[in-house]
Design a protein around this motif. Sequence first.
Motif, PDB file in Angstrom:
ATOM      1  N   SER A 204      34.246  42.716  42.267  1.00 17.71           N
ATOM      2  CA  SER A 204      34.515  41.944  43.805  1.00 17.71           C
ATOM      3  C   SER A 204      34.461  40.443  43.360  1.00 17.71           C
ATOM      4  CB  SER A 204      33.629  42.270  44.758  1.00 17.71           C
ATOM      5  OG  SER A 204      33.797  43.827  45.102  1.00 17.71           O
ATOM      6  N   ILE A 205      33.449  39.982  42.594  1.00 21.09           N
ATOM      7  CA  ILE A 205      33.200  38.515  42.496  1.00 21.09           C
ATOM      8  C   ILE A 205      33.263  37.980  41.206  1.00 21.09           C
ATOM      9  CG2 ILE A 205      32.016  38.128  44.389  1.00 21.09           C
ATOM     10  CD1 ILE A 205      29.468  37.962  42.551  1.00 21.09           C
ATOM     11  N   MET A 206      34.176  39.075  40.163  1.00 27.45           N
ATOM     12  CA  MET A 206      34.242  38.663  38.841  1.00 27.45           C
ATOM     13  C   MET A 206      35.103  37.304  38.463  1.00 27.45           C
ATOM     14  SD  MET A 206      33.201  39.232  35.826  1.00 27.45           S
ATOM     15  CE  MET A 206      32.743  41.074  36.088  1.00 27.45           C
ATOM     16  N   ILE A 207      36.042  37.212  39.460  1.00 28.93           N
ATOM     17  CA  ILE A 207      36.750  35.927  39.436  1.00 28.93           C
ATOM     18  C   ILE A 207      35.911  34.436  39.491  1.00 28.93           C
ATOM     19  CG2 ILE A 207      37.414  35.828  41.631  1.00 28.93           C
ATOM     20  CD1 ILE A 207      39.694  35.141  38.778  1.00 28.93           C
ATOM     21  N   ARG A 208      35.115  34.660  39.960  1.00 29.93           N
ATOM     22  CA  ARG A 208      34.034  33.789  40.328  1.00 29.93           C
ATOM     23  C   ARG A 208      33.051  33.361  38.907  1.00 29.93           C
ATOM     24  NH1 ARG A 208      33.529  31.915  45.651  1.00 29.93           N
ATOM     25  NH2 ARG A 208      32.478  30.102  44.709  1.00 29.93           N
ATOM     26  N   ALA A 209      32.631  34.406  38.580  1.00 30.47           N
ATOM     27  CA  ALA A 209      31.924  34.622  37.393  1.00 30.47           C
ATOM     28  C   ALA A 209      32.576  34.274  35.953  1.00 30.47           C
ATOM     29  CB  ALA A 209      31.159  35.871  37.048  1.00 30.47           C
ATOM     30  N   LYS A 210      33.613  34.504  36.089  1.00 28.16           N
ATOM     31  CA  LYS A 210      34.677  34.123  34.828  1.00 28.16           C
ATOM     32  C   LYS A 210      35.997  33.642  35.410  1.00 28.16           C
ATOM     33  CE  LYS A 210      31.982  36.581  32.011  1.00 28.16           C
ATOM     34  NZ  LYS A 210      31.097  35.903  30.997  1.00 28.16           N
ATOM     35  N   SER A 211      36.367  32.667  34.691  1.00 31.41           N
ATOM     36  CA  SER A 211      37.638  32.010  34.785  1.00 31.41           C
ATOM     37  C   SER A 211      38.700  32.819  34.703  1.00 31.41           C
ATOM     38  CB  SER A 211      37.901  30.903  33.948  1.00 31.41           C
ATOM     39  OG  SER A 211      38.103  31.103  32.604  1.00 31.41           O
ATOM     40  N   ASP A 212      40.002  32.439  35.141  1.00 34.45           N
ATOM     41  CA  ASP A 212      41.171  33.179  35.332  1.00 34.45           C
ATOM     42  C   ASP A 212      41.485  33.129  33.818  1.00 34.45           C
ATOM     43  OD1 ASP A 212      41.793  30.729  35.295  1.00 34.45           O
ATOM     44  OD2 ASP A 212      43.763  30.645  36.813  1.00 34.45           O
ATOM     45  N   GLU A 213      41.383  32.171  32.970  1.00 36.30           N
ATOM     46  CA  GLU A 213      41.736  32.296  31.585  1.00 36.30           C
ATOM     47  C   GLU A 213      40.951  33.154  30.919  1.00 36.30           C
ATOM     48  OE1 GLU A 213      41.934  28.941  27.927  1.00 36.30           O
ATOM     49  OE2 GLU A 213      41.179  28.124  29.872  1.00 36.30           O
ATOM     50  N   TYR A 214      39.800  33.212  31.110  1.00 40.88           N
ATOM     51  CA  TYR A 214      39.004  34.304  30.363  1.00 40.88           C
ATOM     52  C   TYR A 214      39.392  35.628  30.799  1.00 40.88           C
ATOM     53  CZ  TYR A 214      34.800  37.102  29.004  1.00 40.88           C
ATOM     54  OH  TYR A 214      33.815  37.756  28.713  1.00 40.88           O
ATOM     55  N   LEU A 215      39.767  35.962  31.783  1.00 38.02           N
ATOM     56  CA  LEU A 215      40.125  37.162  32.281  1.00 38.02           C
ATOM     57  C   LEU A 215      41.516  37.645  31.827  1.00 38.02           C
ATOM     58  CD1 LEU A 215      38.907  37.252  35.938  1.00 38.02           C
ATOM     59  CD2 LEU A 215      37.899  38.739  34.110  1.00 38.02           C
ATOM     60  N   SER A 216      42.283  36.732  31.438  1.00 37.58           N
ATOM     61  CA  SER A 216      43.806  36.889  30.951  1.00 37.58           C
ATOM     62  C   SER A 216      43.598  37.406  29.515  1.00 37.58           C
ATOM     63  CB  SER A 216      44.367  35.769  30.942  1.00 37.58           C
ATOM     64  OG  SER A 216      45.608  35.791  30.269  1.00 37.58           O
ATOM     65  N   THR A 217      42.537  36.711  28.659  1.00 40.35           N
ATOM     66  CA  THR A 217      42.464  37.156  27.428  1.00 40.35           C
ATOM     67  C   THR A 217      41.875  38.515  27.240  1.00 40.35           C
ATOM     68  OG1 THR A 217      42.289  34.742  26.774  1.00 40.35           O
ATOM     69  CG2 THR A 217      41.549  36.332  25.297  1.00 40.35           C
ATOM     70  N   PHE A 218      40.613  38.568  28.282  1.00 44.28           N
ATOM     71  CA  PHE A 218      39.975  39.784  28.159  1.00 44.28           C
ATOM     72  C   PHE A 218      40.472  41.103  28.418  1.00 44.28           C
ATOM     73  CE2 PHE A 218      36.432  42.714  29.834  1.00 44.28           C
ATOM     74  CZ  PHE A 218      35.808  42.663  28.915  1.00 44.28           C
ATOM     75  N   ILE A 219      41.444  41.014  29.642  1.00 41.85           N
ATOM     76  CA  ILE A 219      42.279  42.227  30.022  1.00 41.85           C
ATOM     77  C   ILE A 219      43.071  42.388  28.817  1.00 41.85           C
ATOM     78  CG2 ILE A 219      43.813  43.052  31.617  1.00 41.85           C
ATOM     79  CD1 ILE A 219      42.283  41.326  33.768  1.00 41.85           C
ATOM     80  N   ASN A 220      43.726  41.625  28.202  1.00 44.82           N
ATOM     81  CA  ASN A 220      44.825  41.723  27.364  1.00 44.82           C
ATOM     82  C   ASN A 220      44.112  42.339  25.926  1.00 44.82           C
ATOM     83  OD1 ASN A 220      46.207  40.510  24.905  1.00 44.82           O
ATOM     84  ND2 ASN A 220      47.867  41.203  26.263  1.00 44.82           N
ATOM     85  N   ASN A 221      43.011  41.891  25.601  1.00 47.11           N
ATOM     86  CA  ASN A 221      42.120  42.345  24.385  1.00 47.11           C
ATOM     87  C   ASN A 221      40.651  42.153  24.591  1.00 47.11           C
ATOM     88  OD1 ASN A 221      41.273  42.924  21.950  1.00 47.11           O
ATOM     89  ND2 ASN A 221      42.547  41.828  20.742  1.00 47.11           N
ATOM     90  N   PRO A 222      39.798  42.933  25.223  1.00 50.12           N
ATOM     91  CA  PRO A 222      38.549  42.627  25.375  1.00 50.12           C
ATOM     92  C   PRO A 222      37.880  42.251  24.119  1.00 50.12           C
ATOM     93  CG  PRO A 222      39.295  44.614  26.646  1.00 50.12           C
ATOM     94  CD  PRO A 222      40.378  44.355  25.709  1.00 50.12           C
ATOM     95  N   GLN A 223      38.214  42.719  22.983  1.00 50.44           N
ATOM     96  CA  GLN A 223      37.449  42.616  21.852  1.00 50.44           C
ATOM     97  C   GLN A 223      37.343  41.026  21.431  1.00 50.44           C
ATOM     98  OE1 GLN A 223      35.485  44.929  20.473  1.00 50.44           O
ATOM     99  NE2 GLN A 223      36.461  46.237  21.888  1.00 50.44           N
ATOM    100  N   LYS A 224      38.306  40.345  21.986  1.00 52.63           N
ATOM    101  CA  LYS A 224      38.450  38.842  21.368  1.00 52.63           C
ATOM    102  C   LYS A 224      37.344  38.084  22.053  1.00 52.63           C
ATOM    103  CE  LYS A 224      43.196  38.151  20.973  1.00 52.63           C
ATOM    104  NZ  LYS A 224      44.606  37.398  21.537  1.00 52.63           N
ATOM    105  N   GLN A 225      36.808  38.732  23.535  1.00 50.39           N
ATOM    106  CA  GLN A 225      35.657  37.982  24.195  1.00 50.39           C
ATOM    107  C   GLN A 225      34.420  38.678  24.017  1.00 50.39           C
ATOM    108  OE1 GLN A 225      36.041  34.999  25.381  1.00 50.39           O
ATOM    109  NE2 GLN A 225      38.303  34.792  26.337  1.00 50.39           N
ATOM    110  N   LEU A 226      34.348  40.109  23.755  1.00 52.83           N
ATOM    111  CA  LEU A 226      33.165  40.692  23.852  1.00 52.83           C
ATOM    112  C   LEU A 226      33.066  41.750  22.829  1.00 52.83           C
ATOM    113  CD1 LEU A 226      30.545  40.798  25.349  1.00 52.83           C
ATOM    114  CD2 LEU A 226      31.509  42.332  26.775  1.00 52.83           C
ATOM    115  N   ALA A 227      33.106  41.417  21.661  1.00 52.63           N
ATOM    116  CA  ALA A 227      33.118  42.353  20.460  1.00 52.63           C
ATOM    117  C   ALA A 227      32.339  43.307  20.601  1.00 52.63           C
ATOM    118  CB  ALA A 227      33.146  41.455  19.146  1.00 52.63           C
TER     119      ALA A 227
END
Length: 289
Positions: A204-227
């Motif tokens: 619900s508030i993930m967009i506030r906790a993380k930026s849209d730039e972070y989410l864009s990379t994370f959704i595309n490849n979670p291992q880049k941001q959180l191995a």
Amino acid sequence: MRELKILVVVLFFTAVVYWGVEPFAHSQMHPHVAPADFAFKDLGTNDKKGNASKGAETFLSAGCTGCHGVASQGMPSPMDDAAASASFGVVPPDLSNAGAIYDKHFLSALIKDPTKALKVEHKFNETRPHPMIAFYGLGGDLDQEVADIVAYLQSIAPIAPLSDKQVFQDACGRCHDMKYDKAMSHSDKAALTAYMGTLPPDLSIMIRAKSDEYLSTFINNPQKQLAGTSMPRVGLTEKAQNQVISYMEKVGDRKKAEREDLGYKLIGYMVLFTLLAFAWKVKIWREVH
């Protein structure tokens, strides 16, 4: 003149902090990662031209409907949510919209090797196989058969654009809740926790906790941001991923436009107030001298 010198000193150190210290601190807290790869180059490409009619036959012969529903084609899910959760840990997706929201190269790789395509090799292996069984073909050209299945999924995809919420539900709604919009995941929470190792967070508030730039990379490849995370790569097209983030923004940051508009007004007010204060100060000190 003295005040002007003080202002220059303050501006200098502010600039040092803003352009020197802050970027360094940000780089340490959020190391740079490569941008989202919507070509999925690491998965290779399948250059075969698919045949949707043959793909429909292959789709059925391969037993895909044993786990997946295709509601748009009159093929409901073979299990209810509780049974599916107990069997697989998470409810398998209905594939009615798969051809519209997922990249074709990702789909090809997913059908042939789910563990690799989803980038969860660290979690699943020969001793603990992934719930989705890899497709080894029906005896013909494997790449052609896979291309045919993908062509079939694309052929049944809806022509009308999907809403942001629908894309989110298809891509993320099997694991994640969106309580602010009263949308809950279909999977059993206990089974999902056992499958993922932890209960996937409410978004619900993930967009506030993380930026849209972070989410864009994370959704595309979670291992880049959180191995090491258990979250699989989603494999969305760039358009579909932008719709997911847009929906998260609408739900979790409804006041963004209003807040940004107020920000410009506040800056204008502060500039005007500063000019008036300076003019008042000049007037007062002129009379003193």
